[in-house]
Design an enzyme around this catalytic site. Structure first.
Site, PDB file in Angstrom:
ATOM      1  N   GLY A  49       0.752  -1.253   0.000  1.00  0.00           N
ATOM      2  CA  GLY A  49       0.000   0.000   0.000  1.00  0.00           C
ATOM      3  C   GLY A  49       0.777   1.295   0.000  1.00  0.00           C
ATOM      4  N   TRP A  51       2.405   2.894  -2.414  1.00  0.00           N
ATOM      5  CA  TRP A  51       2.132   3.777  -3.561  1.00  0.00           C
ATOM      6  C   TRP A  51       0.741   4.400  -3.411  1.00  0.00           C
ATOM      7  CZ3 TRP A  51       4.157   2.257  -9.087  1.00  0.00           C
ATOM      8  CH2 TRP A  51       5.536   2.046  -9.034  1.00  0.00           C
ATOM      9  N   ASP A  69      -5.076  -5.595  -5.904  1.00  0.00           N
ATOM     10  CA  ASP A  69      -4.015  -6.583  -5.669  1.00  0.00           C
ATOM     11  C   ASP A  69      -4.632  -7.960  -5.408  1.00  0.00           C
ATOM     12  OD1 ASP A  69      -0.763  -6.058  -4.890  1.00  0.00           O
ATOM     13  OD2 ASP A  69      -1.588  -8.042  -4.388  1.00  0.00           O
ATOM     14  N   ASP A  90      -7.486 -10.585  -9.281  1.00  0.00           N
ATOM     15  CA  ASP A  90      -6.419 -10.828 -10.254  1.00  0.00           C
ATOM     16  C   ASP A  90      -6.632  -9.870 -11.429  1.00  0.00           C
ATOM     17  OD1 ASP A  90      -4.705 -11.753 -12.187  1.00  0.00           O
ATOM     18  OD2 ASP A  90      -5.237 -13.865 -11.941  1.00  0.00           O
ATOM     19  N   ASP A 113       3.062  -1.496 -10.150  1.00  0.00           N
ATOM     20  CA  ASP A 113       4.310  -1.975  -9.541  1.00  0.00           C
ATOM     21  C   ASP A 113       4.235  -3.502  -9.434  1.00  0.00           C
ATOM     22  OD1 ASP A 113       6.807  -1.691  -8.299  1.00  0.00           O
ATOM     23  OD2 ASP A 113       5.938  -1.448  -6.300  1.00  0.00           O
ATOM     24  N   LYS A 153       6.237  -0.809 -13.750  1.00  0.00           N
ATOM     25  CA  LYS A 153       7.458  -1.608 -13.565  1.00  0.00           C
ATOM     26  C   LYS A 153       7.518  -2.742 -14.585  1.00  0.00           C
ATOM     27  CE  LYS A 153       8.032  -4.294  -9.768  1.00  0.00           C
ATOM     28  NZ  LYS A 153       8.345  -4.277  -8.330  1.00  0.00           N
TER      29      LYS A 153
HETATM   30  C1  LIG Z   1       6.205  -5.063  -5.320  1.00  0.00           C
HETATM   31  S1  LIG Z   1       4.584  -5.374  -4.784  1.00  0.00           S
HETATM   32  C2  LIG Z   1       3.821  -3.795  -4.852  1.00  0.00           C
HETATM   33  C3  LIG Z   1       4.271  -2.837  -3.776  1.00  0.00           C
HETATM   34  C4  LIG Z   1       3.422  -1.580  -3.732  1.00  0.00           C
HETATM   35  N1  LIG Z   1       3.634  -0.737  -4.908  1.00  0.00           N
HETATM   36  C5  LIG Z   1       3.750  -0.730  -2.516  1.00  0.00           C
HETATM   37  O1  LIG Z   1       4.456   0.267  -2.668  1.00  0.00           O
HETATM   38  O2  LIG Z   1       3.305  -1.054  -1.421  1.00  0.00           O
HETATM   39  C6  LIG Z   1       3.904  -6.219  -6.167  1.00  0.00           C
HETATM   40  C7  LIG Z   1       2.462  -6.652  -6.002  1.00  0.00           C
HETATM   41  O3  LIG Z   1       1.935  -7.118  -7.265  1.00  0.00           O
HETATM   42  C8  LIG Z   1       0.875  -7.992  -6.962  1.00  0.00           C
HETATM   43  N2  LIG Z   1       0.446  -8.776  -8.126  1.00  0.00           N
HETATM   44  C9  LIG Z   1       1.181  -9.670  -8.843  1.00  0.00           C
HETATM   45  N3  LIG Z   1       0.424 -10.249  -9.785  1.00  0.00           N
HETATM   46  C10 LIG Z   1      -0.812  -9.684  -9.702  1.00  0.00           C
HETATM   47  C11 LIG Z   1      -2.042  -9.899 -10.413  1.00  0.00           C
HETATM   48  N4  LIG Z   1      -2.125 -10.793 -11.408  1.00  0.00           N
HETATM   49  N5  LIG Z   1      -3.133  -9.180 -10.049  1.00  0.00           N
HETATM   50  C12 LIG Z   1      -3.040  -8.276  -9.023  1.00  0.00           C
HETATM   51  N6  LIG Z   1      -1.912  -8.039  -8.310  1.00  0.00           N
HETATM   52  C13 LIG Z   1      -0.806  -8.749  -8.636  1.00  0.00           C
HETATM   53  C14 LIG Z   1       1.457  -8.852  -5.848  1.00  0.00           C
HETATM   54  O4  LIG Z   1       0.436  -9.506  -5.112  1.00  0.00           O
HETATM   55  C15 LIG Z   1       2.254  -7.835  -5.030  1.00  0.00           C
HETATM   56  O5  LIG Z   1       1.545  -7.416  -3.892  1.00  0.00           O
END
Ligand SMILES: C[S@@+](CC[C@H](N)C(=O)[O-])C[C@H]1O[C@@H](n2cnc3c(N)ncnc32)[C@H](O)[C@@H]1O
Length: 213
Positions: A49, A51, A69, A90, A113, A153
């Site tokens: 959370g 961002w 997420d 998803d 991200d 990203k």
């Molecule tokens: C690096 S973290 C994000 C950190 C966030 N930007 C922060 O600053 O707190 C990456 C996130 O991408 C999510 N993610 C990966 N694949 C996903 C998908 N298919 N649908 C939704 N979220 C996804 C993961 O669950 C993870 O929580």
């Protein structure tokens, strides 16, 4: 490099952010100024959370942040900041896309991200990351208002250039960003598209959602 990571980790703790990844967004925003008062922000892959919290602070109480997420990233709304709504789902599914539409149809900024579960296999991790980034880009084209901004990203590697070129065609300006807070040894880079040209089909602008900011 470890000292640099400790520095951002401690800074995030002190400033009340759950992850140091917040500085990868802050750095780009300080330089390019795309999170403005009253803006609507879609934050894809928002858990835990940081961002969303930073965006809510930047866009202020008249703004809106929608976080999505797979993991439960619900965040408390704080005084003087934008409302943050959270969708658990998803991003690859139509259900999640429909859930976003229920909140807003046009956003000033789309962030992603997202990162896949890494396996250690460089090629397959990069392909999975690219798949997520392409989906984020599809949704940016669906949800961005004209002149909007996309910050996403991706793991650098094969096909990345092609992805960047696709983004560049849809925006007035596009850049590859490697924030200082991103570990140098990490393959993550960020694609920044500024000034969304609108929803183009066959070169004709068919949707021109006005940006009422
Ligand atoms: C690096 S973290 C994000 C950190 C966030 N930007 C922060 O600053 O707190 C990456 C996130 O991408 C999510 N993610 C990966 N694949 C996903 C998908 N298919 N649908 C939704 N979220 C996804 C993961 O669950 C993870 O929580």
């Amino acid at each position: 490099m470890k000292e640099v990571q400790d520095y951002y980790f401690k800074k995030a703790q002190k400033e009340g952010y759950p992850a140091r990844s917040v500085y990868k967004l802050e750095e780009a925003n300080l330089k390019h100024g795309f999170l403005n008062r009253g803006g609507r922000v879609l934050d894809i892959g928002c858990y835990p959370g940081s961002w969303s919290l930073y965006s809510a602070k930047m866009v202020g109480p008249q703004g809106l942040v929608i976080g999505v997420d797979l993991q439960n990233g619900k965040r408390r709304v704080e005084d003087g900041k934008a409302r943050i709504e959270f969708i658990r789902g998803d991003i690859m599914t139509d259900e999640t896309s429909a859930a976003i539409t229920a909140f807003a149809a046009d956003f000033h900024v789309v962030l992603s991200d997202m990162a896949p579960q890494t396996t250690g296999n460089k090629w397959s991790d990069q392909q999975k990351s690219l798949e997520l980034s392409r989906r984020a880009f599809d949704l940016a084209r669906k949800f961005l208002a004209k002149d909007g901004v996309f910050y996403c990203k991706v793991f650098d590697g094969e096909d990345c250039k092609e992805f960047f070129d696709e983004v560049r065609r849809c925006f007035q300006k596009a850049k590859i960003v490697k924030p200082k807070s991103s570990r140098q040894e990490s393959r993550e880079i960020f694609v920044l598209g500024m000034g969304y040209k609108g929803n183009l089909i066959g070169g004709t602008q068919v949707v021109d959602k006005s940006n009422d900011r």
